[in-house]
Design an enzyme around this catalytic site. Structure first.
Site, short mmCIF file in Angstrom:
data_model
loop_
_atom_site.label_atom_id
_atom_site.label_comp_id
_atom_site.label_asym_id
_atom_site.label_seq_id
_atom_site.Cartn_x
_atom_site.Cartn_y
_atom_site.Cartn_z
N HIS A 1 4.77 9.93 6.29
CA HIS A 1 6.14 10.11 5.77
C HIS A 1 6.60 11.55 5.84
O HIS A 1 5.98 12.37 6.51
CB HIS A 1 6.32 9.49 4.40
CG HIS A 1 5.43 10.03 3.35
ND1 HIS A 1 5.43 9.56 2.08
CD2 HIS A 1 4.49 10.98 3.41
CE1 HIS A 1 4.54 10.21 1.39
NE2 HIS A 1 3.96 11.07 2.17
N CYS B 1 5.69 4.30 4.24
CA CYS B 1 4.90 4.39 3.01
C CYS B 1 5.26 3.30 2.01
O CYS B 1 4.93 2.14 2.23
CB CYS B 1 5.02 5.79 2.44
SG CYS B 1 3.55 6.24 1.52
N1 GLN Z 1 3.63 4.16 -4.29
C1 GLN Z 1 2.92 3.92 -3.10
C2 GLN Z 1 1.46 4.37 -3.15
O1 GLN Z 1 1.13 5.26 -3.87
C3 GLN Z 1 3.64 4.54 -1.94
C4 GLN Z 1 3.76 6.02 -2.07
C5 GLN Z 1 4.63 6.64 -1.05
O2 GLN Z 1 5.66 6.08 -0.64
N2 GLN Z 1 4.28 7.85 -0.71
O3 GLN Z 1 0.66 3.84 -2.43
#
Ligand code: GLN
Length: 239
Positions: A189, A93
């Site tokens: 994730h 992610c």
């Molecule tokens: N901040 C990133 C997004 O919103 C990744 C989020 C995450 O790691 N779940 O795309």
């Protein structure tokens, strides 16, 4: 045999318990009599990539990614060498987005590591869903959960899989994640590896092959994991 796993910035990049992926790798090594050491690195620690066999970059909020991004410049060269030398990486992610050139957000640009030719742009709404993806290189589908604002474009690189259910990289091209050399980047994730032991073993096999030139992994009893996987695949793609 011994595998050393480097966990980068667990205090900042550990959204939805990505740390569980480390435990999964460690346990599946130990069950096979392979020693597994985990080294955690905080933001200002020096990292000797030559001492690592697998690197995990977890998920993070935009704010946390912004905090990490400046520090990434100091490790970029060594990390790039590690990747080009077939070092194994699993990036999830926010960590996946940081593998690329940049992540453009409404608050500004988050510079990435440019380890893989990809980029990410923030979009709306957030892409939140259970997800099922397929890749013939794996014996059965990969299942998980995604929650991201970023839309990632992988510029012709190989995807981790084709989306059978869910959004994937950008909600448009039906692809999810990226595979480049021994790097896997993915939006799946939380417990990615416990839910997908075949992906965990793929990473372990690559790391052992690189280090010892051979990678026979003793099979483990994954009957319950497979049953859970089949249930999810059936629930989202066959009903
Ligand atoms: N901040 C990133 C997004 O919103 C990744 C989020 C995450 O790691 N779940 O795309």
């Amino acid at each position: 045999m011994k595998i050393t796993i480097g966990h980068l910035y667990p205090d900042l990049l550990n959204l939805y318990g990505d740390r569980g992926n480390i435990q999964c790798m460690k346990k599946r090594c130990e069950w096979r009599g392979i020693e597994a050491e985990v080294k955690e690195f905080q933001l200002t620690d020096a990292i000797d990539f030559s001492s690592l066999d697998i690197v995990l970059l977890g998920g993070g909020s935009d704010r946390e990614q912004m905090l990490v991004c400046n520090q990434l410049k100091t490790i970029q060269k060594d990390f790039k060498e590690y990747v080009e030398d077939n070092g194994v990486v699993i990036a999830v992610c926010g960590g996946y987005q940081l593998l690329g050139h940049y992540y453009d957000t409404s608050e500004g640009r988050i510079e990435g590591l440019s380890l893989v030719d990809l980029y990410t742009e923030q979009g709306s709404p957030r892409l939140i869903s259970n997800i099922v993806i397929e890749n013939e290189a794996f014996p059965y589908p990969i299942v998980g959960f995604e929650n991201h604002g970023g839309r990632t474009f992988i510029n012709g690189n190989k995807a981790l899989g084709k989306v059978s259910f869910g959004y994937g990289n950008n909600g448009q091209d039906k692809e999810e994640g990226v595979m480049y050399k021994n790097v896997i980047g993915t939006y799946l994730h939380g417990p990615l590896l416990p839910k997908n032991p075949h992906v965990c073993d793929h990473l372990l096999a690559r790391a052992l092959a690189k280090k010892y030139g051979r990678a026979e992994l003793e099979p483990l009893d994954d009957a319950q994991e497979k049953e859970a996987n089949e249930y999810i695949v059936h629930r989202f793609t066959k009903s």
